[in-house]
Design a protein around this motif. Structure first.
Motif, PDB file in Angstrom:
ATOM      1  N   UNK A   1      -3.169   2.116   8.222  1.00  0.00           N
ATOM      2  CA  UNK A   1      -2.659   1.642   6.931  1.00  0.00           C
ATOM      3  C   UNK A   1      -2.254   2.846   6.081  1.00  0.00           C
ATOM      4  N   UNK A   2      -3.158   3.795   5.893  1.00  0.00           N
ATOM      5  CA  UNK A   2      -2.832   4.984   5.095  1.00  0.00           C
ATOM      6  C   UNK A   2      -1.787   5.854   5.780  1.00  0.00           C
ATOM      7  N   UNK A   3      -1.788   5.858   7.097  1.00  0.00           N
ATOM      8  CA  UNK A   3      -0.815   6.686   7.818  1.00  0.00           C
ATOM      9  C   UNK A   3       0.594   6.092   7.744  1.00  0.00           C
TER      10      UNK A   3
ATOM     11  N   UNK B   1     -12.458   2.802   9.351  1.00  0.00           N
ATOM     12  CA  UNK B   1     -11.218   3.496   9.676  1.00  0.00           C
ATOM     13  C   UNK B   1     -10.219   3.472   8.517  1.00  0.00           C
TER      14      UNK B   1
ATOM     15  N   UNK C   1       0.834  -1.204   0.000  1.00  0.00           N
ATOM     16  CA  UNK C   1       0.000   0.000   0.000  1.00  0.00           C
ATOM     17  C   UNK C   1       0.869   1.254   0.000  1.00  0.00           C
ATOM     18  N   UNK C   2       0.460   2.274  -0.733  1.00  0.00           N
ATOM     19  CA  UNK C   2       1.104   3.582  -0.586  1.00  0.00           C
ATOM     20  C   UNK C   2       0.602   4.188   0.721  1.00  0.00           C
ATOM     21  N   UNK C   3       1.436   4.905   1.446  1.00  0.00           N
ATOM     22  CA  UNK C   3       1.021   5.521   2.704  1.00  0.00           C
ATOM     23  C   UNK C   3       1.570   6.941   2.777  1.00  0.00           C
ATOM     24  N   UNK C   4       1.246   7.632   3.849  1.00  0.00           N
ATOM     25  CA  UNK C   4       1.780   8.983   4.038  1.00  0.00           C
ATOM     26  C   UNK C   4       3.276   8.929   4.288  1.00  0.00           C
TER      27      UNK C   4
ATOM     28  N   UNK D   1       1.047   8.073  -6.858  1.00  0.00           N
ATOM     29  CA  UNK D   1       0.905   7.446  -5.554  1.00  0.00           C
ATOM     30  C   UNK D   1      -0.457   6.750  -5.446  1.00  0.00           C
ATOM     31  N   UNK D   2      -1.504   7.496  -5.772  1.00  0.00           N
ATOM     32  CA  UNK D   2      -2.861   6.962  -5.663  1.00  0.00           C
ATOM     33  C   UNK D   2      -3.060   5.782  -6.615  1.00  0.00           C
TER      34      UNK D   2
ATOM     35  N   UNK E   1      -8.751   6.813   6.928  1.00  0.00           N
ATOM     36  CA  UNK E   1      -7.308   7.014   6.791  1.00  0.00           C
ATOM     37  C   UNK E   1      -6.929   7.427   5.378  1.00  0.00           C
ATOM     38  N   UNK E   2      -7.509   6.738   4.382  1.00  0.00           N
ATOM     39  CA  UNK E   2      -7.167   7.078   3.007  1.00  0.00           C
ATOM     40  C   UNK E   2      -7.731   8.439   2.615  1.00  0.00           C
TER      41      UNK E   2
ATOM     42  N   UNK F   1      -5.268  10.846   3.863  1.00  0.00           N
ATOM     43  CA  UNK F   1      -4.053  10.802   3.066  1.00  0.00           C
ATOM     44  C   UNK F   1      -4.252  11.525   1.734  1.00  0.00           C
TER      45      UNK F   1
ATOM     46  N   UNK G   1      -7.079   3.010  10.012  1.00  0.00           N
ATOM     47  CA  UNK G   1      -6.496   4.261   9.522  1.00  0.00           C
ATOM     48  C   UNK G   1      -4.966   4.231   9.528  1.00  0.00           C
TER      49      UNK G   1
END
Lengths: 374, 374
Positions: free
Chosen positions: A229-231, B249, A130-133, A289-290, B253-254, B257, A227
Motif C-alpha cells: 500500500x505505501x509502496x 506489513x 492513500x498517498x504512496x511512494x 503528503x503525510x 510499509x508506511x 515510506x 507494505x
C-alpha cells in the motif's frame, strides 16, 4: 455544478464545514447547498470574512444524526436530519453530489436508500485514497461491508478501477498513476504474494479477479501485501471492509505518531530548532503528503450518484479538499463508468452462463445493505 | 543460557546472521549454537574481527529450507535442514531457545512439531511488538493462523498478556508499560469502539474476552481501532492472523515510506542539508523507534519452548536485537506463565461446565496446525 453538504455532521460542525465549503465555492466555481439548521448556518455565514458568494445557499433541516447513533434507527427516526435531506437533494436532482463528515454509517445508509445501488451492484463500498511512494492508491472497501463474499470483492475491483481513473491530482503535487487510456492495476490484499496464500475469502476471490480482468476494466496483479500500500505497487487494492478499515486507521495512527515524534525531535534544543527552521521549506512537501489521510475524502461507490464521506474530525481544509474530490468525481463521471462496466460484466457473465447452461449459483441476488457502518 | 540459531535462514544468511549472533554472544553473555553447513559457517567465523567467543559453536545441518518453500512439504522432505535441526536442539534440551530469520511458516511448523503446543492451547500464534506513542505494544496473531475462531483469539489474549510482561525495555530507550505486578490491558481489534461493531468473529469474541478477564491475567479494554496501535492505547491487541499480518506489513510499509520521504527532504538543497546535520542527534531517537519494526523479532507463543521468528530481511543488528529478546523471553519464563495461565483458565472452565452440566460445545478439541504461514 452544485454540491449538497451536510453542514451539521462531524466533530467540528458547523463552523469548520461552513468555512471549508465557502472557500471551495470561491476557488473551485462550484455552487454549494449547506444543509442544516437555517438560523445557525445563517449566523455562521454572516461571520465569514470577505463575504459569501451567491452560489452558497442554505437548505433547512431540523434534525441531526449524532456520531454514535445506530444508522438504521437514525434512518427511520430522523427523516429531516441534515444528512438525509442533503442526500435527498442529490437524489432529486437539485445537487450533483452529496458530502458528509458526520456518522459514516448514516451517510452510507442514506445514500443507499435515496440514491439506490447501481443495477448489478450487490454491495456499494467505500473507496479511500492513500498517498504512496509512487502515485495515489485506491483502497476499497474501507469499512462499509465488514463481512464480504468473493463476488463483492470482485465488484470492488471494477468500481475501484473506475475511481482510480478519476483521482488525477487529488494529492497536492502528485500525479495519478492512471492516465487517460491506461488500465488501472488491481491487487488483492493478502499475507503473501503467491496464489494460495491468505484466508478463505482471499483464496476464492483470487480466481474471480483473474477472470474479471478479462473485462478489460483493470489488469490483475494478483495478491499484494500490507507494505504494498505505501509502496504504491498497484493502483487499486481490494479487501473486505473490516480489513480495509483497520488498514486505513492503522496507517492514520502511524502517520500521527511519526509527525508528532518528529515535532518532538525538532523542538528538543536550540540546535534542533535551528535545524528544523532551515528544513521547513523542504518538509512542506513531506507534510502535505503525510497529512493527506486527514484531509482527503472517501467516496461511497456503487450508488447512483456521488457520495463523499469525510473523516469525523474534518476541519475546513479537509472539507475544502473533499469538495474538490467531489467535483472531480462528478466531472469524470465515475458513476457512469461503473454503471457501464458493471452492465458489461453482467451481460458477459449471463452470456457465458447461458452458453454453459448454468445459472448463478451464488444465490441471493441484490443485497445492498452494508452490514455495518464503521 | 544457549540459543540455537538457524544460521542459513533469511535473505542475508549466513553472513549477517553469524555477525549478529557473535556480537550478541559477546554482549549478552549467552552461548550460541549456529546451525547450518559446518564448512560455510566455520569460514564466516574465521573472518570475524576480534575473534569469536568460546560460547559460539557450530552444529552441522546439511539442508536449507528456501524462503518460498511450502512449510508442510519442507517438514517432510528436509529433516536435516538448519531450521529443523536448530529447533530439535531446543526441544531436546541442548538449547533454551531457537531463532530463525528464514521461512516463517517452516519455523512455526518446526516449532509446533518438535516442541508441541502447550496443553490446552489450540493454536500457537505469532506475537510481535510495535513501537507506540506510549510504551511498546504486543499484537497477536501476526500471521500464523489466517482463519480463527473466537476461542483462538481468547487464547491469544492470555498468551499476549504473558508476553507483554516480558518485553520490558525491548525498544531502546523505552520502558514497557507493564511493570511487575501490573495487569496488562487487552484490546480486541475492530472497526469501532462500541460493542457490536465489527465482523462476525469480533462480535462473538467480544464476550469471550470479557469473561476471560475474570481470570485476572489481563484487564479487558474492549474494542480498539487500527489507530490505537500507534497510540499505544492498550498493552496487547488481539486479532486473527490475516488481519494481524496485514497490519504489521502496512505499518512496516508506511514506516519505510516516511523515512525515505524524510531522507529525500533532507537531501534537497544546501540549506536542507545543513538543517539535517544540525538535527541529526535529535533524530536518532526518532529513527531508532521507527526502525524497530525492522530489527525486532517476533515470537511464536503457545509451544513448549521459546521460538523467535525474525524478518526475512534481518541484518546483523536485527539478529543481535532478536537474541536479546530471546534471552529476556527465557529469563522471564513466558512459557511457564502461559502454561500456568492456560491450565488455570481451563480448570475454571471445566468447573463451570461441570456446575452447569454442560460440555464444550465448540467442538474439535486440539487443532494445532497453523492454517498457513505468512
Amino acid at each position: 455544478m452544485r454540491i449538497a453538504i451536510d453542514a451539521m455532521g462531524g466533530d467540528r460542525a458547523p463552523a469548520e464545514i461552513v468555512e471549508g465549503a465557502v472557500a471551495a465555492a470561491r476557488d473551485f466555481r462550484v455552487a454549494v447547498s449547506l444543509v442544516g439548521d437555517k438560523d445557525t448556518l445563517s449566523k455562521y455565514l454572516q461571520g465569514i470574512e470577505g463575504g459569501v458568494p451567491d452560489s452558497v445557499t442554505v437548505h433547512h433541516a431540523s434534525q441531526v444524526v449524532d456520531m454514535g447513533e445506530a444508522p438504521a434507527l437514525a434512518m427511520r427516526k430522523k427523516r429531516d436530519s441534515s444528512v438525509v435531506v442533503a442526500t435527498r437533494l442529490h437524489a432529486e436532482g437539485h445537487a450533483d453530489a452529496v458530502l458528509s463528515a458526520g456518522n459514516t454509517g448514516a451517510a452510507s445508509a442514506a445514500a443507499i436508500l435515496a440514491l439506490r445501488p447501481i443495477a448489478g451492484v450487490d454491495r456499494p463500498g467505500i473507496a479511500t485514497v492513500f498517498p504512496t511512494q509512487k502515485s495515489p492508491l485506491v483502497l476499497m472497501d474501507a469499512g462499509a461491508n465488514v463481512d464480504c463474499r468473493p463476488r463483492h470483492l470482485s465488484e470492488f475491483a471494477i468500481m475501484g478501477a473506475a475511481y482510480a481513473r478519476a483521482i488525477h491530482g487529488v494529492i497536492p503535487g502528485e500525479k495519478s498513476g492512471v492516465a487517460a487510456g491506461q488500465v488501472p492495476s488491481v491487487g488483492l490484499l493478502s499475507i503473501g504474494e503467491e496464489e494460495g496464500k491468505g484466508n478463505e475469502l482471499v483464496k476464492t476471490t483470487y480466481k474471480l479477479l483473474h477472470e474479471g480482468a478479462g473485462s478489460g476494466f483493470y489488469s490483475y496483479f494478483g495478491n499484494v501485501e500490507g507494505r504494498d500500500i505505501a509502496f504504491g505497487t498497484v493502483d487499486v487494492v481490494v479487501c473486505d471492509g473490516f480489513v480495509g478499515n483497520v488498514v486505513l486507521k492503522t496507517a492514520e495512527g502511524f502517520a500521527k505518531m511519526f509527525t508528532s515524534s518528529l515535532k518532538e525531535a525538532f523542538l528538543g534544543d536550540l540546535r534542533s530548532k535551528i535545524g528544523a527552521m532551515l528544513l521547513k521549506p523542504a518538509l512542506q512537501k513531506f507534510r502535505s503528503k503525510i497529512d493527506y489521510a486527514e484531509y482527503g475524502g472517501a467516496v461511497l461507490l456503487g450508488v447512483n450518484g456521488v457520495c463523499i464521506i469525510c473523516h469525523g474530525s474534518s476541519d475546513r481544509r479537509s472539507i475544502y479538499s473533499a469538495i474538490r474530490i467531489a467535483k472531480q468525481t462528478v466531472e469524470s463521471d465515475v458513476t457512469g463508468m461503473i454503471r457501464g462496466a458493471i452492465a458489461q460484466v453482467r451481460a458477459a457473465n449471463e452470456a457465458s452462463d447461458a452458453a454453459l447452461g448454468t445459472g448463478d449459483s451464488s444465490g441471493s441476488g441484490t443485497d445492498s445493505t452494508p452490514s455495518s457502518g464503521a
